[in-house]
Design a protein around this motif. Structure first.
Motif, PDB file in Angstrom:
ATOM      1  N   TYR A  55       0.841  -1.194   0.000  1.00 49.23           N
ATOM      2  CA  TYR A  55       0.000   0.000   0.000  1.00 49.23           C
ATOM      3  C   TYR A  55       0.871   1.237   0.000  1.00 49.23           C
ATOM      4  O   TYR A  55       2.049   1.186   0.364  1.00 49.23           O
ATOM      5  CB  TYR A  55      -1.011   0.008   1.155  1.00 49.23           C
ATOM      6  CG  TYR A  55      -0.485  -0.012   2.567  1.00 49.23           C
ATOM      7  CD1 TYR A  55      -0.266  -1.219   3.231  1.00 49.23           C
ATOM      8  CD2 TYR A  55      -0.279   1.170   3.280  1.00 49.23           C
ATOM      9  CE1 TYR A  55       0.163  -1.235   4.552  1.00 49.23           C
ATOM     10  CE2 TYR A  55       0.135   1.161   4.597  1.00 49.23           C
ATOM     11  CZ  TYR A  55       0.368  -0.043   5.224  1.00 49.23           C
ATOM     12  OH  TYR A  55       0.787  -0.061   6.542  1.00 49.23           O
ATOM     13  N   VAL A  57       0.784   5.780   0.326  1.00 52.20           N
ATOM     14  CA  VAL A  57       0.073   6.925   0.884  1.00 52.20           C
ATOM     15  C   VAL A  57       0.683   8.200   0.315  1.00 52.20           C
ATOM     16  O   VAL A  57       1.906   8.377   0.354  1.00 52.20           O
ATOM     17  CB  VAL A  57       0.206   6.911   2.431  1.00 52.20           C
ATOM     18  CG1 VAL A  57      -0.470   8.130   3.039  1.00 52.20           C
ATOM     19  CG2 VAL A  57      -0.369   5.628   3.025  1.00 52.20           C
ATOM     20  N   THR A  88      -3.660  -2.822   6.399  1.00 47.95           N
ATOM     21  CA  THR A  88      -2.601  -1.878   6.765  1.00 47.95           C
ATOM     22  C   THR A  88      -2.097  -2.228   8.166  1.00 47.95           C
ATOM     23  O   THR A  88      -2.753  -2.988   8.887  1.00 47.95           O
ATOM     24  CB  THR A  88      -3.100  -0.416   6.758  1.00 47.95           C
ATOM     25  OG1 THR A  88      -4.181  -0.285   7.689  1.00 47.95           O
ATOM     26  CG2 THR A  88      -3.566   0.001   5.370  1.00 47.95           C
ATOM     27  N   TYR A 102     -12.220   8.989   6.846  1.00 47.82           N
ATOM     28  CA  TYR A 102     -11.829   8.285   5.617  1.00 47.82           C
ATOM     29  C   TYR A 102     -13.006   8.345   4.657  1.00 47.82           C
ATOM     30  O   TYR A 102     -14.140   8.054   5.055  1.00 47.82           O
ATOM     31  CB  TYR A 102     -11.517   6.814   5.903  1.00 47.82           C
ATOM     32  CG  TYR A 102     -10.198   6.564   6.595  1.00 47.82           C
ATOM     33  CD1 TYR A 102      -9.060   6.217   5.873  1.00 47.82           C
ATOM     34  CD2 TYR A 102     -10.094   6.652   7.981  1.00 47.82           C
ATOM     35  CE1 TYR A 102      -7.857   5.972   6.507  1.00 47.82           C
ATOM     36  CE2 TYR A 102      -8.890   6.417   8.620  1.00 47.82           C
ATOM     37  CZ  TYR A 102      -7.778   6.072   7.876  1.00 47.82           C
ATOM     38  OH  TYR A 102      -6.587   5.829   8.509  1.00 47.82           O
ATOM     39  N   TYR A 155      -6.794  14.112   8.899  1.00 49.86           N
ATOM     40  CA  TYR A 155      -6.644  14.053  10.362  1.00 49.86           C
ATOM     41  C   TYR A 155      -5.733  15.186  10.832  1.00 49.86           C
ATOM     42  O   TYR A 155      -4.926  15.705  10.057  1.00 49.86           O
ATOM     43  CB  TYR A 155      -6.128  12.684  10.804  1.00 49.86           C
ATOM     44  CG  TYR A 155      -4.748  12.303  10.303  1.00 49.86           C
ATOM     45  CD1 TYR A 155      -4.574  11.721   9.058  1.00 49.86           C
ATOM     46  CD2 TYR A 155      -3.625  12.507  11.098  1.00 49.86           C
ATOM     47  CE1 TYR A 155      -3.304  11.359   8.606  1.00 49.86           C
ATOM     48  CE2 TYR A 155      -2.365  12.155  10.655  1.00 49.86           C
ATOM     49  CZ  TYR A 155      -2.211  11.590   9.406  1.00 49.86           C
ATOM     50  OH  TYR A 155      -0.962  11.237   8.957  1.00 49.86           O
TER      51      TYR A 155
HETATM   52  O1  LIG Z   1      -0.270   4.111   9.009  1.00 51.58           O
HETATM   53  P1  LIG Z   1      -0.729   2.709   8.678  1.00 51.58           P
HETATM   54  O2  LIG Z   1      -1.446   2.049   9.797  1.00 51.58           O
HETATM   55  O3  LIG Z   1       0.353   1.876   8.082  1.00 51.58           O
HETATM   56  O4  LIG Z   1      -1.837   2.812   7.559  1.00 51.58           O
HETATM   57  C1  LIG Z   1      -1.876   3.807   6.672  1.00 51.58           C
HETATM   58  C2  LIG Z   1      -3.125   4.565   6.857  1.00 51.58           C
HETATM   59  O5  LIG Z   1      -3.168   5.373   8.032  1.00 51.58           O
HETATM   60  C3  LIG Z   1      -2.792   6.696   7.737  1.00 51.58           C
HETATM   61  O6  LIG Z   1      -1.454   6.767   8.134  1.00 51.58           O
HETATM   62  C4  LIG Z   1      -3.510   7.822   8.357  1.00 51.58           C
HETATM   63  O7  LIG Z   1      -3.714   7.701   9.720  1.00 51.58           O
HETATM   64  C5  LIG Z   1      -3.082   6.822   6.294  1.00 51.58           C
HETATM   65  O8  LIG Z   1      -1.973   7.345   5.720  1.00 51.58           O
HETATM   66  C6  LIG Z   1      -3.397   5.465   5.787  1.00 51.58           C
HETATM   67  O9  LIG Z   1      -4.735   5.309   5.471  1.00 51.58           O
END
Ligand SMILES: O=P(O)(O)OC[C@H]1O[C@](O)(CO)[C@@H](O)[C@@H]1O
Ligand SMILES: [Fe+2]
Length: 211
Positions: A55, A57, A88, A102, A155
């Motif tokens: 994934y 971001v 995730t 979200y 956020y």
């Molecule tokens: O940070 P994680 O838990 O790896 O998952 C990524 C998700 O959470 C976030 O960090 C936001 O809190 C986003 O960037 C994304 O949806």
């Protein structure tokens, strides 16, 4: 008073990214060791997909204060490890009283939420649905569909992420698995350990100290 310029970014849904932002990170399958219950299936996945993206971001971060909002897009590939859908890492905000929203863009998934006390909520995410993650809820996204799951999120910029909370409890309380009919269901995670009263108290106290 610090002031920022207004900013416009484009959500490129077909590519699952935010255009015009100032941040980007990728998580490889190799980075997700220990998250899934079926270690043998995970080892096979790594053989096939070593070095590829699970994934990613893309974000726009205007500043670092509670009054600044980070906006971004997450894109997560579909698939399973054994019968468990891709997910995730999941976290609670280090400043626990910070919320998040979200907004589903494409694909289908679950926002898996767990309170410090161990309550579970499973919210379906699909295009045009908005999920509100209240303060103090651990959150993790799960791709239960057959396409990329793309979500826009927002956020407060000083939220921070505490990933250790999930490690310390042996994962989240339930796992999201294939129900055998192409859908999903949740099953108990036998490795899950309840958080101690002291840890729960610390989560709420730290938030009080941070605000
Ligand atoms: O940070 P994680 O838990 O790896 O998952 C990524 C998700 O959470 C976030 O960090 C936001 O809190 C986003 O960037 C994304 O949806
Ligand atoms: Fe978050």
């Amino acid at each position: 008073m610090e002031s920022h310029e207004p900013q416009s970014c484009d959500v490129v849904v077909s590519e699952g990214r935010l255009e015009g932002g100032n941040g980007h990170y990728q998580k490889l399958y190799d980075d997700l060791t220990g998250l899934y219950s079926d270690a043998a299936a995970f080892a096979r996945l790594i053989e096939e997909r070593r070095g590829t993206v699970a994934y990613e971001v893309t974000t726009y971060t205007p500043g670092k204060k509670v009054s600044d909002l980070i906006m971004g897009v997450t894109r997560m590939a579909p698939g399973k490890v054994g019968d468990e859908y891709f997910l995730t890492r999941g976290h609670i905000h280090a400043n626990g009283d910070r919320p998040e929203i979200y907004y589903g863009q494409s694909g289908r998934g679950i926002m898996q939420l767990e309170s410090p006390e161990g309550e579970t909520r499973l919210i379906e995410v699909k295009p045009q649905s908005i999920c509100y993650v209240p303060p103090f809820w651990i959150h993790r996204s799960v791709n239960t569909g057959s396409e990329d799951l793309v979500m826009m999120f927002v956020y407060p910029a000083d939220s921070g992420q505490d990933y250790g909370i999930i490690e310390r409890s042996g994962g989240l309380r339930v796992r999201i698995v294939d129900d055998g009919m192409g859908g999903w269901t949740d099953v108990p995670n036998p490795g899950w350990r309840p958080r101690s009263d002291a840890e729960i108290a610390r989560i709420y106290e730290d938030a009080g100290a941070a605000t």
